[in-house]
Design a protein around this motif. Structure first.
Motif, PDB file in Angstrom:
ATOM      1  N   SER A 108       0.826  -1.213   0.000  1.00 50.95           N
ATOM      2  CA  SER A 108       0.000   0.000   0.000  1.00 50.95           C
ATOM      3  C   SER A 108       0.860   1.263   0.000  1.00 50.95           C
ATOM      4  O   SER A 108       0.485   2.269  -0.615  1.00 50.95           O
ATOM      5  CB  SER A 108      -0.940   0.002   1.205  1.00 50.95           C
ATOM      6  N   THR A 109       1.984   1.234   0.672  1.00 55.36           N
ATOM      7  CA  THR A 109       2.857   2.409   0.708  1.00 55.36           C
ATOM      8  C   THR A 109       3.418   2.727  -0.672  1.00 55.36           C
ATOM      9  O   THR A 109       3.504   3.896  -1.060  1.00 55.36           O
ATOM     10  CB  THR A 109       3.985   2.224   1.741  1.00 55.36           C
ATOM     11  N   VAL A 110       3.766   1.703  -1.430  1.00 55.73           N
ATOM     12  CA  VAL A 110       4.254   1.935  -2.805  1.00 55.73           C
ATOM     13  C   VAL A 110       3.174   2.647  -3.617  1.00 55.73           C
ATOM     14  O   VAL A 110       3.453   3.634  -4.304  1.00 55.73           O
ATOM     15  CB  VAL A 110       4.664   0.607  -3.475  1.00 55.73           C
ATOM     16  N   GLU A 111       1.944   2.179  -3.541  1.00 55.38           N
ATOM     17  CA  GLU A 111       0.849   2.814  -4.276  1.00 55.38           C
ATOM     18  C   GLU A 111       0.595   4.231  -3.773  1.00 55.38           C
ATOM     19  O   GLU A 111       0.312   5.140  -4.557  1.00 55.38           O
ATOM     20  CB  GLU A 111      -0.428   1.982  -4.177  1.00 55.38           C
ATOM     21  N   THR A 112       0.696   4.430  -2.463  1.00 58.67           N
ATOM     22  CA  THR A 112       0.487   5.754  -1.887  1.00 58.67           C
ATOM     23  C   THR A 112       1.539   6.736  -2.395  1.00 58.67           C
ATOM     24  O   THR A 112       1.223   7.889  -2.692  1.00 58.67           O
ATOM     25  CB  THR A 112       0.507   5.681  -0.341  1.00 58.67           C
ATOM     26  N   ILE A 113       2.777   6.297  -2.504  1.00 58.35           N
ATOM     27  CA  ILE A 113       3.844   7.162  -3.027  1.00 58.35           C
ATOM     28  C   ILE A 113       3.505   7.614  -4.446  1.00 58.35           C
ATOM     29  O   ILE A 113       3.641   8.792  -4.787  1.00 58.35           O
ATOM     30  CB  ILE A 113       5.205   6.437  -2.991  1.00 58.35           C
ATOM     31  N   LEU A 114       3.060   6.690  -5.282  1.00 61.20           N
ATOM     32  CA  LEU A 114       2.734   7.027  -6.670  1.00 61.20           C
ATOM     33  C   LEU A 114       1.533   7.969  -6.758  1.00 61.20           C
ATOM     34  O   LEU A 114       1.552   8.943  -7.521  1.00 61.20           O
ATOM     35  CB  LEU A 114       2.477   5.750  -7.469  1.00 61.20           C
ATOM     36  N   LEU A 115       0.493   7.704  -5.971  1.00 58.50           N
ATOM     37  CA  LEU A 115      -0.671   8.583  -5.982  1.00 58.50           C
ATOM     38  C   LEU A 115      -0.329   9.961  -5.420  1.00 58.50           C
ATOM     39  O   LEU A 115      -0.801  10.983  -5.934  1.00 58.50           O
ATOM     40  CB  LEU A 115      -1.818   7.952  -5.193  1.00 58.50           C
ATOM     41  N   ALA A 116       0.485  10.007  -4.376  1.00 54.98           N
ATOM     42  CA  ALA A 116       0.901  11.295  -3.804  1.00 54.98           C
ATOM     43  C   ALA A 116       1.661  12.115  -4.848  1.00 54.98           C
ATOM     44  O   ALA A 116       1.450  13.323  -4.960  1.00 54.98           O
ATOM     45  CB  ALA A 116       1.757  11.074  -2.557  1.00 54.98           C
ATOM     46  N   ARG A 117       2.512  11.463  -5.601  1.00 54.41           N
ATOM     47  CA  ARG A 117       3.245  12.167  -6.662  1.00 54.41           C
ATOM     48  C   ARG A 117       2.270  12.772  -7.670  1.00 54.41           C
ATOM     49  O   ARG A 117       2.388  13.939  -8.042  1.00 54.41           O
ATOM     50  CB  ARG A 117       4.193  11.209  -7.367  1.00 54.41           C
ATOM     51  N   ASP A 118       1.289  11.986  -8.101  1.00 55.74           N
ATOM     52  CA  ASP A 118       0.322  12.459  -9.088  1.00 55.74           C
ATOM     53  C   ASP A 118      -0.527  13.612  -8.562  1.00 55.74           C
ATOM     54  O   ASP A 118      -0.914  14.497  -9.325  1.00 55.74           O
ATOM     55  CB  ASP A 118      -0.589  11.314  -9.539  1.00 55.74           C
ATOM     56  N   LEU A 119      -0.816  13.607  -7.251  1.00 54.00           N
ATOM     57  CA  LEU A 119      -1.609  14.674  -6.634  1.00 54.00           C
ATOM     58  C   LEU A 119      -0.744  15.832  -6.144  1.00 54.00           C
ATOM     59  O   LEU A 119      -1.256  16.803  -5.592  1.00 54.00           O
ATOM     60  CB  LEU A 119      -2.411  14.110  -5.454  1.00 54.00           C
ATOM     61  N   LEU A 121       1.302  15.788  -3.657  1.00 51.68           N
ATOM     62  CA  LEU A 121       1.372  15.769  -2.201  1.00 51.68           C
ATOM     63  C   LEU A 121       2.766  15.285  -1.815  1.00 51.68           C
ATOM     64  O   LEU A 121       3.433  14.618  -2.615  1.00 51.68           O
ATOM     65  CB  LEU A 121       0.317  14.816  -1.629  1.00 51.68           C
ATOM     66  N   PRO A 122       3.217  15.570  -0.614  1.00 50.87           N
ATOM     67  CA  PRO A 122       4.544  15.096  -0.209  1.00 50.87           C
ATOM     68  C   PRO A 122       4.567  13.559  -0.115  1.00 50.87           C
ATOM     69  O   PRO A 122       3.535  12.944   0.168  1.00 50.87           O
ATOM     70  CB  PRO A 122       4.771  15.732   1.157  1.00 50.87           C
ATOM     71  N   PRO A 123       5.715  12.947  -0.353  1.00 48.16           N
ATOM     72  CA  PRO A 123       5.790  11.487  -0.226  1.00 48.16           C
ATOM     73  C   PRO A 123       5.550  11.082   1.232  1.00 48.16           C
ATOM     74  O   PRO A 123       5.957  11.793   2.152  1.00 48.16           O
ATOM     75  CB  PRO A 123       7.211  11.143  -0.668  1.00 48.16           C
ATOM     76  N   PRO A 124       4.893   9.944   1.447  1.00 48.96           N
ATOM     77  CA  PRO A 124       4.586   9.526   2.817  1.00 48.96           C
ATOM     78  C   PRO A 124       5.781   8.960   3.574  1.00 48.96           C
ATOM     79  O   PRO A 124       5.655   8.606   4.731  1.00 48.96           O
ATOM     80  CB  PRO A 124       3.505   8.465   2.622  1.00 48.96           C
ATOM     81  N   LEU A 125       6.917   8.875   2.922  1.00 46.80           N
ATOM     82  CA  LEU A 125       8.145   8.412   3.573  1.00 46.80           C
ATOM     83  C   LEU A 125       9.187   9.505   3.466  1.00 46.80           C
ATOM     84  O   LEU A 125       9.234  10.211   2.455  1.00 46.80           O
ATOM     85  CB  LEU A 125       8.690   7.161   2.870  1.00 46.80           C
ATOM     86  N   PRO A 126      10.047   9.637   4.460  1.00 46.09           N
ATOM     87  CA  PRO A 126      11.107  10.641   4.330  1.00 46.09           C
ATOM     88  C   PRO A 126      12.045  10.265   3.188  1.00 46.09           C
ATOM     89  O   PRO A 126      12.425   9.106   3.039  1.00 46.09           O
ATOM     90  CB  PRO A 126      11.835  10.608   5.679  1.00 46.09           C
ATOM     91  N   MET A 127      12.344  11.240   2.361  1.00 47.12           N
ATOM     92  CA  MET A 127      13.248  11.002   1.244  1.00 47.12           C
ATOM     93  C   MET A 127      14.690  11.093   1.735  1.00 47.12           C
ATOM     94  O   MET A 127      15.005  11.880   2.623  1.00 47.12           O
ATOM     95  CB  MET A 127      13.007  12.035   0.129  1.00 47.12           C
TER      96      MET A 127
END
Length: 140
Positions: A108-119, A121-127
């Motif tokens: 789910s986190t992988v999908e959240t990262i991709l959706l956040a990028r498209d929206l 929004l900041p990535p849900p994990l620290p870069m």
């Protein structure tokens, strides 16, 4: 989305996402100094399917007033019997919980990262960050 056996632990047979919804609540140029990102996993139901168990889940990520991403899906598990704990108090047996929750969180986190990028929004994990080391003279 469907993730097959090769990416998962041996007791996890399949993870399938059935719904993904992302919303941005603030304008793209809104950049708060701090963004609180919360992730919440909820096991919704556990059902026996022959010798396997189908585990239905919701994975919600909120970005403090900026937006949210909601993912729903199910996981097919083939391991210890999950029915007694689920029927007793709607919980996952401790012996299986870490593997099941970890697999759901990872996918789910992988999908959240991709959706956040498209929206946007900041990535849900620290870069990762790169820091310049001080010039060092000598050895050691």
């Amino acid at each position: 989305m469907h993730i097959g056996n090769h990416a998962l632990c041996t007791m996890i047979r399949d993870i399938e996402f059935t719904s993904m919804e992302g919303k941005r609540f603030s304008p793209v140029d809104f950049r708060p100094q701090e963004v609180r990102i919360d992730q919440n996993l909820t096991i919704v139901d556990v059902r026996r399917e022959g010798e396997n168990f189908r585990i239905f889940f919701k994975f919600i990520t909120t970005f403090s007033g900026m937006g949210s991403i909601n993912i729903e899906g199910d996981l097919l598990y083939n391991g210890i019997d999950l029915e007694p704990a689920w029927k007793k108090d709607k919980s996952i047996a401790e012996a299986a919980a870490q593997e099941i929750q970890g697999s759901i969180f990872a996918a789910s986190t992988v999908e959240t990262i991709l959706l956040a990028r498209d929206l946007r929004l900041p990535p849900p994990l620290p870069m990762p960050t790169i820091q310049k080391k001080k010039d060092i003279i000598g050895f050691g």
